[in-house]
Design an enzyme around this catalytic site. Structure first.
Site, PDB file in Angstrom:
ATOM      1  N   ARG A  52      -6.115  10.689  -0.466  1.00 47.10           N
ATOM      2  CA  ARG A  52      -4.839  11.392  -0.371  1.00 47.10           C
ATOM      3  C   ARG A  52      -5.129  12.853  -0.071  1.00 47.10           C
ATOM      4  NH1 ARG A  52      -6.331  14.392  -3.704  1.00 47.10           N
ATOM      5  NH2 ARG A  52      -4.358  15.423  -3.465  1.00 47.10           N
ATOM      6  N   GLY A  53      -4.058  13.586   0.233  1.00 44.62           N
ATOM      7  CA  GLY A  53      -4.209  14.956   0.700  1.00 44.62           C
ATOM      8  C   GLY A  53      -4.158  14.924   2.219  1.00 44.62           C
ATOM      9  N   ALA A  54      -3.307  15.772   2.795  1.00 44.85           N
ATOM     10  CA  ALA A  54      -3.027  15.674   4.232  1.00 44.85           C
ATOM     11  C   ALA A  54      -4.296  15.703   5.091  1.00 44.85           C
ATOM     12  CB  ALA A  54      -2.046  16.782   4.630  1.00 44.85           C
ATOM     13  N   ARG A  89       1.845   6.491   5.880  1.00 42.92           N
ATOM     14  CA  ARG A  89       2.564   7.496   5.095  1.00 42.92           C
ATOM     15  C   ARG A  89       3.314   8.412   6.065  1.00 42.92           C
ATOM     16  NH1 ARG A  89      -0.288  10.050   0.068  1.00 42.92           N
ATOM     17  NH2 ARG A  89       1.922  10.257  -0.466  1.00 42.92           N
ATOM     18  N   GLN A 197      -1.869  14.167  -9.773  1.00 46.38           N
ATOM     19  CA  GLN A 197      -2.987  14.686  -8.985  1.00 46.38           C
ATOM     20  C   GLN A 197      -3.562  15.956  -9.595  1.00 46.38           C
ATOM     21  OE1 GLN A 197      -0.027  13.770  -7.717  1.00 46.38           O
ATOM     22  NE2 GLN A 197      -0.251  12.689  -5.773  1.00 46.38           N
ATOM     23  N   ASP A 237       1.681  19.354   3.144  1.00 41.53           N
ATOM     24  CA  ASP A 237       1.536  18.108   3.899  1.00 41.53           C
ATOM     25  C   ASP A 237       2.083  18.261   5.303  1.00 41.53           C
ATOM     26  OD1 ASP A 237       1.747  17.346   0.871  1.00 41.53           O
ATOM     27  OD2 ASP A 237       0.650  15.758   1.902  1.00 41.53           O
ATOM     28  N   ASN A 247       5.544  19.836   0.696  1.00 39.33           N
ATOM     29  CA  ASN A 247       4.357  19.650  -0.138  1.00 39.33           C
ATOM     30  C   ASN A 247       4.776  18.775  -1.315  1.00 39.33           C
ATOM     31  OD1 ASN A 247       1.558  20.172  -0.692  1.00 39.33           O
ATOM     32  ND2 ASN A 247       2.181  21.541  -2.328  1.00 39.33           N
ATOM     33  N   LYS A 248       3.831  18.431  -2.137  1.00 41.29           N
ATOM     34  CA  LYS A 248       4.057  17.545  -3.281  1.00 41.29           C
ATOM     35  C   LYS A 248       5.336  17.895  -4.036  1.00 41.29           C
ATOM     36  CE  LYS A 248       1.969  14.871  -4.124  1.00 41.29           C
ATOM     37  NZ  LYS A 248       2.445  13.820  -3.206  1.00 41.29           N
TER      38      LYS A 248
END
Lengths: 354, 354
Positions: A52-54, A89, A197, A237, A247-248
């Site tokens: 995970r993480g762009a 995603r 996270q 992201d 973002n998150k």
């Protein structure tokens, strides 16, 4: 990045073309890896958040195409794998960027030449990713170093460290750079419900020896209002051309509280996370994830074994948007591989040499 | 309030003077009660959050004094129990208010007469608490009924329902009143990390048949920004004379997001939650609770048995402030037993007849 003192990356290839990744669903409790042998395995790794993480999603998708071509280098197989990987995603734009770049690189080649070219392109993409993150660390260092307080108090949300990238991280790159430069840093780490996270960030900072304190996300406003934070630093992201930041989920609340407290709010954004085709952040697709991410938690039982726990009964109605959008006016500046820029200057910064 | 369709309260007395409470640490998974037989048991119930919510903490403390006097009606015992009960939790002002009221009522009496007087005073205090909450429901009803959308979309944080009071609740009283009046309501319920009191709210709303959706606290800003909330309605542990609001950690973030979205932010505040001795909310003591509240979660294992889960390793550095302060300027109005008032009008509203 270092795990147990040993330098590594978050993904690497083997001589047979398979790709090994850290399985982030087992962190911070266990350092385990998974070997990806097919595009389907890469899709699963992205969708299940083993990666995970762009930036890391982009790198994994690039290798997903490599794995697809390794099995079948035809046009049809390339197109099918690109479509499947793109669908894993919806929010992180690096995913689409990496797929388009790799596809454009190999599509003109005759099928037999595609496999080696794809792996070379994916490797270059990863090396550039690492270099971008390293540069973000350099450009971000002065933002931390100029703070009057020691240790400088940074607040972050989610994980935008090396676990979200191939190495270094985005938001955490300046933190690691400052730490290496002898600037004392302390990081407030929001746990980042529902997927927690922040626990990855806490673990990562611990591996690097950077002091941190874990907080419930709800505590961010209180800490900011009480003057306990010098700057906020988060990843993204997808950032639009005008500087709206997906973002998150929860990032927007941190940005509001930073603004109210007069604390700078910085977004670490490598170029591939910027979607120049969009201006209004409200047009960014926001992923809605499974209800059980809110309802059920995964961790360790008292005996240390992996365990799951239901916080609420099955069937509890849940909404679970995975990202929110922070409007550009709440962003003090972007920290990019090309330097630091206010939202209005972002386009100019990237237009200069491309 | 109704549990499994049966009307009840959150605490009640027995002929022998013992006090029975719902054990909220076992909700929402199990409806269990605890019998309090001493002031020490009342202290434990408050400290361990078997009872929680400012009004219910006050009621339990009042009965804690009754239990102390039942064992020893002397001046010394009264003073000692009042000191011990007051020290259980620092933020909710109802605790101090209830102890002072009951102490003032019984202290002038000869010790043998104190026990019966104390129980009568505690019972009256509870009945008045219920009446205040009922009135908050009446005064809050028009705020919901005048919303154009059906169902009206309410966002709340923590639990300010009947589980936080003797009956009805504070923030949820208008919701229950609207539901009873046939006004369709839907409630967005923030889970309220780290103690997840939102799960109590979800359970309570379910028992009452009010539709709701559970969200991670991080999602509140997104829902507000996307126009999915008509009004926010929260409780308070202590509100100052000028209208600064201490409430569960995270409330301030909701208030900031409501302001940014142009959505009204209402605080349900019974008189005993208002601390007229303070003006500046920054002077309210903010309880710092145990690190394990963030690090360890309690719920049910897959087999339905009670279980605990470590999210992070023991020794992970944690900060855990339990409350934050929302400044008066972010509060649209207070909903009190005397009516609805903007922060600047709060003093006048309560000065009229006291």
């Amino acid at each position: 990045m270092r795990i147990a003192g040993r330098a590594t990356r978050t993904l690497w290839t083997h001589a047979d073309g398979t790709v090994e990744i850290l399985d982030q669903t087992r962190l911070p409790h266990e350092v385990a890896t998974v070997r990806l042998e097919s595009a389907a395995a890469a899709c699963h790794a992205i969708r299940s958040m083993q990666v995970r993480g762009a930036p890391l999603i982009g790198a994994t998708a690039a290798y997903g195409l490599c794995l697809a071509l390794r099995a079948d280098p035809s046009d049809a197989a390339l197109a099918r794998a690109a479509t499947e990987l793109a669908a894993t995603r919806p929010t992180a734009v690096n995913l689409r960027w990496a797929l388009e770049r790799l596809s454009a690189h190999v599509a003109p080649l005759p099928p037999p030449a595609r496999v080696a070219a794809a792996y070379a392109c994916a490797a270059a993409l990863c090396d550039e990713e690492v270099e971008r993150c390293r540069a973000i660390g350099e450009h971000g260092l002065p933002l931390l170093a100029r703070s009057a307080r020691r240790p400088v108090q940074v607040l972050t949300h989610c994980n935008a460290g090396w676990l979200a990238t191939v190495d270094w991280g985005t938001a955490l790159a300046p933190v690691y750079r400052a730490h290496a430069a002898g600037v004392p840093v302390h990081v407030w780490v929001g746990e980042t419900r529902p997927r927690n996270q922040g626990l990855l960030t806490a673990w990562e900072l611990g591996e690097e020896g950077v002091p941190y304190t874990l907080i419930a996300d709800n505590a961010a406003g209180h800490l900011l209002a009480r003057g306990q934070v010098d700057l906020c630093l988060v990843g993204t992201d997808r950032t639009t051309a005008r500087g709206d930041v997906a973002n998150k989920i929860g990032t927007y609340l941190v940005a509001l509280a930073a603004r109210a407290a007069g604390v700078p709010f910085y977004v670490a954004a490598p170029g591939p996370s910027i979607d120049w085709s969009l201006d209004d952040g409200r047009a960014i697709p926001i992923e809605e994830r499974d209800a059980d991410e809110v309802r059920v938690l995964h961790g360790r039982a008292a005996d240390g074994r992996p365990a799951s726990l239901a916080l609420a009964p099955a069937g509890t109605p849940v909404a679970n948007p995975a990202f929110d959008v922070t409007p550009a006016e709440l962003v003090t500046a972007f920290v990019t591989e090309r330097g630091v820029a206010a939202p209005a200057e972002l386009g100019r910064l990237f237009a200069e040499t491309t």
